[in-house]
Design an enzyme around this catalytic site. Structure first.
Site, mmCIF file in Angstrom:
data_model
loop_
_atom_site.group_PDB
_atom_site.id
_atom_site.type_symbol
_atom_site.label_atom_id
_atom_site.label_comp_id
_atom_site.label_asym_id
_atom_site.label_seq_id
_atom_site.Cartn_x
_atom_site.Cartn_y
_atom_site.Cartn_z
ATOM 1 C CB SER A 84 -0.836 0.006 1.281
ATOM 2 O OG SER A 84 -1.507 1.243 1.441
ATOM 3 C CE1 TYR A 135 -4.016 -2.100 5.105
ATOM 4 C CE2 TYR A 135 -3.307 0.093 4.449
ATOM 5 C CZ TYR A 135 -3.816 -1.149 4.123
ATOM 6 O OH TYR A 135 -4.122 -1.443 2.810
HETATM 7 N N1 LIG Z 1 -8.471 -0.456 -1.906
HETATM 8 C C1 LIG Z 1 -7.527 0.333 -1.471
HETATM 9 O O1 LIG Z 1 -7.694 1.559 -1.431
HETATM 10 C C2 LIG Z 1 -6.220 -0.238 -1.057
HETATM 11 C C3 LIG Z 1 -5.146 0.643 -0.841
HETATM 12 C C4 LIG Z 1 -3.926 0.125 -0.468
HETATM 13 C C5 LIG Z 1 -3.758 -1.243 -0.323
HETATM 14 N N2 LIG Z 1 -4.802 -2.094 -0.532
HETATM 15 C C6 LIG Z 1 -4.561 -3.529 -0.368
HETATM 16 O O2 LIG Z 1 -5.075 -4.242 -1.471
HETATM 17 C C7 LIG Z 1 -5.270 -5.607 -1.089
HETATM 18 C C8 LIG Z 1 -6.591 -6.103 -1.632
HETATM 19 O O3 LIG Z 1 -7.628 -5.400 -0.987
HETATM 20 P P1 LIG Z 1 -8.881 -4.791 -1.752
HETATM 21 O O4 LIG Z 1 -8.732 -3.327 -1.700
HETATM 22 O O5 LIG Z 1 -9.079 -5.484 -3.051
HETATM 23 O O6 LIG Z 1 -10.034 -5.150 -0.686
HETATM 24 P P2 LIG Z 1 -11.245 -6.197 -0.746
HETATM 25 O O7 LIG Z 1 -11.781 -6.263 0.644
HETATM 26 O O8 LIG Z 1 -12.160 -5.847 -1.842
HETATM 27 O O9 LIG Z 1 -10.522 -7.584 -1.097
HETATM 28 C C9 LIG Z 1 -9.734 -8.275 -0.150
HETATM 29 C C10 LIG Z 1 -10.080 -9.755 -0.199
HETATM 30 O O10 LIG Z 1 -9.256 -10.434 0.775
HETATM 31 C C11 LIG Z 1 -10.052 -11.402 1.419
HETATM 32 N N3 LIG Z 1 -9.503 -11.749 2.724
HETATM 33 C C12 LIG Z 1 -9.591 -11.035 3.880
HETATM 34 N N4 LIG Z 1 -8.997 -11.711 4.883
HETATM 35 C C13 LIG Z 1 -8.516 -12.865 4.349
HETATM 36 C C14 LIG Z 1 -7.807 -13.963 4.886
HETATM 37 N N5 LIG Z 1 -7.487 -14.026 6.204
HETATM 38 N N6 LIG Z 1 -7.472 -14.980 4.058
HETATM 39 C C15 LIG Z 1 -7.825 -14.943 2.747
HETATM 40 N N7 LIG Z 1 -8.505 -13.929 2.188
HETATM 41 C C16 LIG Z 1 -8.834 -12.893 2.989
HETATM 42 C C17 LIG Z 1 -11.423 -10.759 1.509
HETATM 43 O O11 LIG Z 1 -12.450 -11.716 1.726
HETATM 44 C C18 LIG Z 1 -11.531 -10.038 0.184
HETATM 45 O O12 LIG Z 1 -12.146 -10.859 -0.792
HETATM 46 C C19 LIG Z 1 -5.133 -5.633 0.427
HETATM 47 O O13 LIG Z 1 -3.870 -6.152 0.774
HETATM 48 C C20 LIG Z 1 -5.225 -4.173 0.820
HETATM 49 O O14 LIG Z 1 -4.562 -3.898 2.032
HETATM 50 C C21 LIG Z 1 -6.024 -1.617 -0.878
#
Ligand SMILES: NC(=O)c1ccc[n+]([C@@H]2O[C@H](COP(=O)([O-])OP(=O)(O)OC[C@H]3O[C@@H](n4cnc5c(N)ncnc54)[C@H](O)[C@@H]3O)[C@@H](O)[C@H]2O)c1
Length: 301
Positions: free
Chosen positions: A149, A162
């Site tokens: 991130s 985080y």
């Molecule tokens: N969306 C943003 O703005 C943003 C910004 C920076 C980083 N991220 C990172 O992107 C990555 C993906 O997140 P996203 O934004 O697509 O969110 P999201 O919630 O849409 O997708 C995350 C997925 O991970 C799954 N998950 C959660 N805990 C889990 C576990 N213990 N084991 C297996 N699966 C698990 C959830 O069920 C979900 O389907 C994450 O690492 C998040 O920290 C997102």
């Protein structure tokens, strides 16, 4: 550097939503075999049905990425079904906020478990399989993408838990890149650093295990949740666009993948303060009102 994805295999964690789901969609369109991994069964079932309908060979597994034994079983299942994967996306993650001293042990265990240990398990289990495939076949190409991130490069206030997890993922992945270069030219690594992109991340609590249940939310945690809801939901870059950046980075063997390169000014000012030994600057330098609002809210009686 993978140029032709057809017939290759992707392991995608967090495949039920957000970036994981969008990468699965691109993978299916490119003729990849897909290993879909998620802890949320209904989201996983939907993703599986969609990718199979798109013609992909799918192995779907409900796995908690923080769980060593479940990840070890996953690696065995992948090896048995498709052999060594070509693209591993260690992406599952959850978000949490609040003043750094207010997070409970359960908060730390949950966030570090998913965001950091999930990546650790993916790297320690799949890299050796990929190296073995590379040693056996000179034409084998593999790539590991870990999702960190911008929080891994910027130390924004009120989200230390985080930031710490994601900074560790940045460090682990840069080291992975360097370590791979010592051993092989056939496997690459990239780090995905999204900024604010609308996905399910702001409702991460939906998948929080009962054993690590949240305590009563503190004021700073409630403020942090409200701020991230607002920032994420107003993001203009889509998860599909970010997934496309991930595939482009794999083909170009590009290490750093930023959804919002314009936010790098904040990283630069942080780095400048480190090398000039001055105290940390405002991580939202271009938007000082963010820090001002947060300070006012937290200090209000
Ligand atoms: N969306 C943003 O703005 C943003 C910004 C920076 C980083 N991220 C990172 O992107 C990555 C993906 O997140 P996203 O934004 O697509 O969110 P999201 O919630 O849409 O997708 C995350 C997925 O991970 C799954 N998950 C959660 N805990 C889990 C576990 N213990 N084991 C297996 N699966 C698990 C959830 O069920 C979900 O389907 C994450 O690492 C998040 O920290 C997102």
């Amino acid at each position: 550097m993978i140029q032709n994805f057809k017939g290759t295999t992707a392991v995608l964690t967090g495949a039920g939503s957000g970036f994981g789901l969008e990468c699965a969609r691109i993978g299916a369109a490119r003729g990849m075999n897909l290993v879909l991994v998620d802890v949320q069964q209904d989201a996983l079932d939907r993703a599986r049905a969609e990718m199979e309908a798109a013609g992909a060979q799918v192995l779907a597994r409900k796995v908690d990425v923080s769980n060593a034994a479940q990840m070890e079983q996953l690696a065995k299942d992948v090896q048995e079904r498709f052999g060594a994967p070509h693209f591993v996306f260690n992406n599952a993650g959850v978000g949490a906020g609040g003043l750094v001293w207010e997070n409970t042990v359960a908060d730390w265990e949950w966030v570090l478990g998913v965001d950091l240990w999930g990546v650790i398990h993916g790297v320690r289990l799949f890299t050796p399989m990929m190296l073995e495939a590379a040693a056996k076949d000179a034409s084998y190409r593999g790539h590991i993408v870990n999702t960190a991130s911008m929080a891994g490069l910027l130390t924004a206030p009120n989200m230390g838990i985080y930031n710490a997890a994601k900074a560790a993922v940045v460090s682990l992945t840069e080291t992975l890149y360097q370590d791979l270069k010592l051993i092989t030219d056939q496997i690459g690594a990239s780090i995905l650093c999204p900024y604010f992109v609308p996905t399910g991340i702001t409702s991460s609590e939906r998948n929080r295990p009962g054993a690590l249940a949240a305590g009563e939310l503190t004021k700073s945690q409630m403020i942090g949740q409200a701020m991230s809801n607002k920032a994420v939901s107003s993001g203009k870059v889509t998860a599909a666009e970010v997934a496309q950046m991930v595939f482009d980075a794999i083909s170009a063997n590009q290490f750093y993948v930023f959804s919002h390169p314009n936010a790098l000014g904040n990283v630069k000012s942080r780095m400048d303060s480190i090398v000039s030994i001055t105290n940390p600057p405002d991580p939202f330098l271009a938007r000082p009102e963010i820090g001002a609002k947060l300070r006012a809210q937290l200090r209000a009686g």
